[in-house]
Scaffold this motif. Structure first.
Motif, PDB file in Angstrom:
ATOM      1  N   ILE A  11       0.849  -1.199   0.000  1.00 21.04           N
ATOM      2  CA  ILE A  11       0.000   0.000   0.000  1.00 21.04           C
ATOM      3  C   ILE A  11       0.879   1.242   0.000  1.00 21.04           C
ATOM      4  N   LYS A  12       1.923   1.182   0.810  1.00 17.25           N
ATOM      5  CA  LYS A  12       2.798   2.356   0.894  1.00 17.25           C
ATOM      6  C   LYS A  12       3.455   2.663  -0.438  1.00 17.25           C
ATOM      7  N   GLN A  13       3.795   1.607  -1.168  1.00 12.88           N
ATOM      8  CA  GLN A  13       4.387   1.822  -2.484  1.00 12.88           C
ATOM      9  C   GLN A  13       3.411   2.570  -3.378  1.00 12.88           C
ATOM     10  N   ALA A  14       2.138   2.199  -3.255  1.00 11.14           N
ATOM     11  CA  ALA A  14       1.133   2.760  -4.156  1.00 11.14           C
ATOM     12  C   ALA A  14       0.616   4.117  -3.677  1.00 11.14           C
ATOM     13  N   ALA A  15       0.471   4.248  -2.359  1.00  5.30           N
ATOM     14  CA  ALA A  15      -0.170   5.449  -1.831  1.00  5.30           C
ATOM     15  C   ALA A  15       0.871   6.483  -1.449  1.00  5.30           C
ATOM     16  N   ASP A  16       1.254   7.299  -2.384  1.00  4.70           N
ATOM     17  CA  ASP A  16       2.243   8.341  -2.089  1.00  4.70           C
ATOM     18  C   ASP A  16       1.666   9.317  -1.065  1.00  4.70           C
ATOM     19  N   ILE A  17       2.389   9.526   0.004  1.00  6.60           N
ATOM     20  CA  ILE A  17       1.827  10.319   1.112  1.00  6.60           C
ATOM     21  C   ILE A  17       1.506  11.748   0.697  1.00  6.60           C
ATOM     22  N   VAL A  18       2.305  12.297  -0.219  1.00 11.94           N
ATOM     23  CA  VAL A  18       2.042  13.679  -0.627  1.00 11.94           C
ATOM     24  C   VAL A  18       0.704  13.767  -1.365  1.00 11.94           C
ATOM     25  N   SER A  19       0.426  12.768  -2.207  1.00 14.58           N
ATOM     26  CA  SER A  19      -0.837  12.869  -2.927  1.00 14.58           C
ATOM     27  C   SER A  19      -2.020  12.512  -2.039  1.00 14.58           C
ATOM     28  N   VAL A  20      -1.822  11.594  -1.104  1.00 13.74           N
ATOM     29  CA  VAL A  20      -2.927  11.265  -0.186  1.00 13.74           C
ATOM     30  C   VAL A  20      -3.249  12.470   0.702  1.00 13.74           C
ATOM     31  N   VAL A  21      -2.230  13.017   1.344  1.00 11.13           N
ATOM     32  CA  VAL A  21      -2.462  14.161   2.235  1.00 11.13           C
ATOM     33  C   VAL A  21      -2.964  15.359   1.423  1.00 11.13           C
ATOM     34  N   GLY A  22      -2.412  15.485   0.218  1.00  7.92           N
ATOM     35  CA  GLY A  22      -2.765  16.622  -0.637  1.00  7.92           C
ATOM     36  C   GLY A  22      -4.243  16.700  -0.992  1.00  7.92           C
ATOM     37  N   GLN A  23      -4.955  15.590  -0.829  1.00 12.87           N
ATOM     38  CA  GLN A  23      -6.397  15.631  -1.087  1.00 12.87           C
ATOM     39  C   GLN A  23      -7.148  16.338   0.031  1.00 12.87           C
ATOM     40  N   PHE A  24      -6.500  16.478   1.167  1.00 15.11           N
ATOM     41  CA  PHE A  24      -7.194  17.056   2.319  1.00 15.11           C
ATOM     42  C   PHE A  24      -6.522  18.317   2.870  1.00 15.11           C
ATOM     43  N   VAL A  25      -5.278  18.524   2.470  1.00 18.15           N
ATOM     44  CA  VAL A  25      -4.537  19.678   2.968  1.00 18.15           C
ATOM     45  C   VAL A  25      -3.849  20.330   1.769  1.00 18.15           C
ATOM     46  N   GLN A  26      -3.941  21.655   1.665  1.00 18.87           N
ATOM     47  CA  GLN A  26      -3.230  22.316   0.570  1.00 18.87           C
ATOM     48  C   GLN A  26      -1.751  22.356   0.894  1.00 18.87           C
ATOM     49  N   LEU A  27      -0.969  21.674   0.081  1.00 20.09           N
ATOM     50  CA  LEU A  27       0.462  21.586   0.357  1.00 20.09           C
ATOM     51  C   LEU A  27       1.245  22.446  -0.624  1.00 20.09           C
ATOM     52  N   LYS A  28       2.307  23.048  -0.081  1.00 17.18           N
ATOM     53  CA  LYS A  28       3.212  23.819  -0.939  1.00 17.18           C
ATOM     54  C   LYS A  28       4.587  23.230  -0.806  1.00 17.18           C
ATOM     55  N   LYS A  29       5.333  23.265  -1.906  1.00 14.80           N
ATOM     56  CA  LYS A  29       6.695  22.755  -1.849  1.00 14.80           C
ATOM     57  C   LYS A  29       7.554  23.743  -1.055  1.00 14.80           C
ATOM     58  N   ALA A  30       8.332  23.192  -0.144  1.00 16.29           N
ATOM     59  CA  ALA A  30       9.257  24.048   0.615  1.00 16.29           C
ATOM     60  C   ALA A  30      10.546  23.262   0.752  1.00 16.29           C
ATOM     61  N   GLY A  31      11.529  23.592  -0.086  1.00 20.37           N
ATOM     62  CA  GLY A  31      12.762  22.820  -0.097  1.00 20.37           C
ATOM     63  C   GLY A  31      12.467  21.396  -0.536  1.00 20.37           C
ATOM     64  N   LYS A  32      12.950  20.431   0.245  1.00 19.39           N
ATOM     65  CA  LYS A  32      12.712  19.032  -0.117  1.00 19.39           C
ATOM     66  C   LYS A  32      11.321  18.557   0.309  1.00 19.39           C
ATOM     67  N   ASN A  33      10.717  19.282   1.238  1.00 23.63           N
ATOM     68  CA  ASN A  33       9.442  18.853   1.804  1.00 23.63           C
ATOM     69  C   ASN A  33       8.260  19.630   1.252  1.00 23.63           C
ATOM     70  N   PHE A  34       7.090  19.257   1.725  1.00 26.15           N
ATOM     71  CA  PHE A  34       5.876  20.005   1.441  1.00 26.15           C
ATOM     72  C   PHE A  34       5.318  20.495   2.772  1.00 26.15           C
ATOM     73  N   VAL A  35       4.781  21.707   2.764  1.00 24.73           N
ATOM     74  CA  VAL A  35       4.194  22.190   4.008  1.00 24.73           C
ATOM     75  C   VAL A  35       2.769  22.681   3.766  1.00 24.73           C
ATOM     76  N   GLY A  36       1.986  22.687   4.839  1.00 29.60           N
ATOM     77  CA  GLY A  36       0.609  23.156   4.754  1.00 29.60           C
ATOM     78  C   GLY A  36       0.095  23.478   6.136  1.00 29.60           C
ATOM     79  N   LEU A  37      -1.148  23.933   6.187  1.00 30.42           N
ATOM     80  CA  LEU A  37      -1.739  24.238   7.495  1.00 30.42           C
ATOM     81  C   LEU A  37      -2.235  22.942   8.119  1.00 30.42           C
ATOM     82  N   CYS A  38      -1.882  22.738   9.362  1.00 32.34           N
ATOM     83  CA  CYS A  38      -2.180  21.470  10.022  1.00 32.34           C
ATOM     84  C   CYS A  38      -3.693  21.247  10.157  1.00 32.34           C
ATOM     85  N   PRO A  39      -4.169  20.074   9.748  1.00 34.28           N
ATOM     86  CA  PRO A  39      -5.600  19.799   9.917  1.00 34.28           C
ATOM     87  C   PRO A  39      -5.945  19.367  11.343  1.00 34.28           C
ATOM     88  N   PHE A  40      -4.938  19.232  12.183  1.00 34.64           N
ATOM     89  CA  PHE A  40      -5.195  18.694  13.524  1.00 34.64           C
ATOM     90  C   PHE A  40      -5.125  19.738  14.627  1.00 34.64           C
TER      91      PHE A  40
END
Ligand SMILES: [Zn+2]
Length: 585
Positions: A11-40
């Motif tokens: 599942i992990k191979q298939a479910a890229d975390i950036v695209s999964v999280v990106g469906q619920f949180v607006q992510l922006k690229k910041a250096g090597k990572n992506f950042v967004g406003l915490c949903p929690f």
């Protein structure tokens, strides 16, 4: 037989975390990572970080973090088995039959039964609505509200007929225990212990979760006439938390993302009426005031909210109550108040979507609306102005962004005709902002807080081992471990040393899983999100320096131990002179 671990990996191979999280949180690229406003947790500047390389997320504000399963569980309030099943279905991964402990299984079965009960209840209400005799009142109502059949089906509307035990009997026939039905919130229990249907003579609106399965987790039931209470909702259950749900959200998520805005109305029928006319980015509150959680979820996919209120006093009051929440969550919000005597349903049915869209486009900001409402027509009355300011200042102190606060003060000054400096100094008098509250957005600050009592040296060593795994072989067995005094860092380095050279790759995640203590895991995740402290070219030099440092330390330690033994000291001195070459064991 496939193992549960391998299914998880698949599942992990298939479910890229950036695209999964990106469906619920607006992510922006910041250096090597992506950042967004915490949903929690509530925050105005992004400290929620997702790493594609590591396939992990971590919030530097509330410390929630983990892999794609951890995200799915936390966002949808699900158990691990449920998250595993959801993602397995979604990414077409077959799960083995048995993969959970007895305890996990018991909990999963309990919740599964609650889902099943809700699903059966939805089916029952749908059937009752279709029933030629028993469903007539419900169908008449929906027809009167101009709701077409395809929408009734798409939103699975139903009808709870007269009587006390129609649903109860139906559930019993389907082998649902009364106790389970009670826990699912669809039956009530009298003082004498008798169970009976909660919903009677109501049009039923199932409320779905946001997972791709759109599982029914609760219901809203509306009366057919003006009787009170107008709405009855499922009470709080393990699946249903009224405060964090919005009606129609599952259906509107895509449209909210595309248009960037979410239109928030008060009633289920309002939501459906607008959809029928072609406005898809609409959700309804569940008959309660809007709370933080849904606003946070909206913020994850849209750029602004337009809140639509009825013209009556209750509607206006509701509008005013939501302002602090939007300001706090910093989701720009506008307010639309409908002409007297209208709700969105009646308005759009009588005047059409164009007229409604015009209201949306002309909507003032919620802040302006708030001040106008509060000031009313008594703009010349100083005492009144002061009392309005007293109400609005505590709200303004919650706005931590200075530019934004300055803008609001400017608006306030224009509307009250009180000079800006006067307002500023009055607000400062409250002295509630800045000083006390640590800016949660400063990621660098958060990184700095990691150090604690740990020395920079030991942190750099761990950083090097993590970012340049090839250095493990060069540093292991060179007494570098002795440079580490912090127990957490030691435990992590031990795992790295132990795991290195085995067939499996020692990923960030594997290391995290091998840590026993929660606090170690949180610390490690946070640490792991730091970039490498040296560049590729500097690695060799760094390795050399650590080895030298370790040697010096070893010699110094031996000195301490050998005090009082001149022979030993002589030996050490001799070694010290020769030092420079490796002294490893
Ligand atoms: Zn957070």
């Amino acid at each position: 037989m496939i193992s549960y671990q391998s299914a998880k990996e698949e599942i992990k191979q298939a479910a890229d975390i950036v695209s999964v999280v990106g469906q619920f949180v607006q992510l922006k690229k910041a250096g090597k990572n992506f950042v967004g406003l915490c949903p929690f947790h509530g925050e105005k500047a992004p400290s929620f970080t997702v790493s594609q390389d590591k396939q992990m997320f971590h919030c530097f504000g509330c410390k929630k973090g983990g892999d794609v399963f951890a995200f799915w569980m936390a966002y949808h309030s699900l158990t691990f088995p449920e998250a595993l099943k959801d993602l397995a279905d979604r990414y077409n991964v077959r799960l083995p039959e048995k993969h959970f402990s007895a305890e996990e299984k018991k909990k999963a079965d309990y919740r599964e039964n609650l889902y099943r009960t809700n699903e059966l209840a939805a089916v029952y209400f749908q059937r009752e609505l279709a029933h030629p005799v028993r469903g007539k009142a419900g169908r008449d109502y929906l027809e009167k509200r101009f709701l077409p059949q395809d929408m009734i089906e798409a939103f699975r509307l139903g009808y709870a007929p007269k009587g006390w035990d129609g649903l109860k009997q139906f559930l019993l026939k389907n082998k649902i225990s009364l106790e389970t039905a009670f826990s699912a919130g669809v039956l009530k229990r009298s003082d004498k212990g008798r169970y009976y249907d909660l919903f009677r003579e109501r049009v039923m609106f199932p409320i779905m979760d946001l997972t791709p399965k759109k599982r029914v987790i609760g219901f809203g039931g509306r009366v057919l006439d003006d009787a009170l209470p107008k709405y009855v909702n499922t009470p709080e259950t393990p699946l249903f938390h009224k405060g964090s749900c919005l009606y129609g959200f599952a259906a509107s998520r895509k449209a909210i993302r595309e248009t960037g805005r979410a239109v928030v109305v008060e009633g289920y029928m309002d939501c459906l009426a607008l959809r029928k006319h072609g406005l898809e980015e609409v959700v309804a509150t569940l008959g309660t005031a809007l709370s933080e959680t849904p606003v946070r979820k909206l913020k994850g996919i849209g750029k602004e909210a337009i809140v639509v209120f009825d013209a009556d006093d209750a509607g206006k009051k509701a509008a005013l109550r939501t302002l602090p929440i939007f300001l706090n969550e910093r989701l720009p919000a506008k307010a639309v108040v409908l002409p007297k005597g209208h709700d969105p349903d009646s308005f759009v049915n009588s005047r059409g979507l164009d007229a409604f869209s015009k209201l949306l486009d002309a909507a003032p900001s919620l802040f302006d609306f708030y001040i106008d409402q509060k000031l009313g027509s008594r703009t010349g009355d100083i005492d009144h102005k002061v009392s309005v300011l007293e109400e609005i200042f505590p709200i303004l102190t919650k706005v931590r962004n200075e530019t934004q606060r300055a803008l609001y003060i400017k608006r306030l000054s224009e509307k009250t005709e009180i000079a800006e400096p006067v307002l500023f100094s009055a607000l400062k008098g409250l002295n509630q902002f800045s000083a006390k509250e640590r800016p949660e957005n400063d990621i660098r600050g958060q990184f700095a807080s990691l150090n604690g009592d740990r020395s920079i040296g030991e942190l750099q060593l761990l950083n090097l081992l993590l970012h340049y795994p090839e250095t493990v072989a060069q540093l292991r067995g060179r007494h570098c471990r002795e440079l580490i005094s912090d127990p957490t860092v030691r435990r992590i380095v031990d795992i790295i040393y132990d795991g290195y050279g085995h067939s499996e790759t020692l990923t960030f995640e594997v290391i995290q899983e091998r840590l026993d203590l929660d606090e170690d895991r949180i610390w490690f995740r946070e640490f792991g999100f730091r970039p490498a402290f040296c560049s590729d070219r500097e690695v060799k030099q760094a390795v050399r320096e650590f080895i030298e440092k370790a040697q010096k330390k070893k010699i110094a330690d031996s000195f301490k131990k050998a005090m009082g033994d001149p022979q030993a000291i002589n030996e050490i001195l001799k070694r010290k002179v020769q030092a420079g070459g490796p002294v490893g064991n």
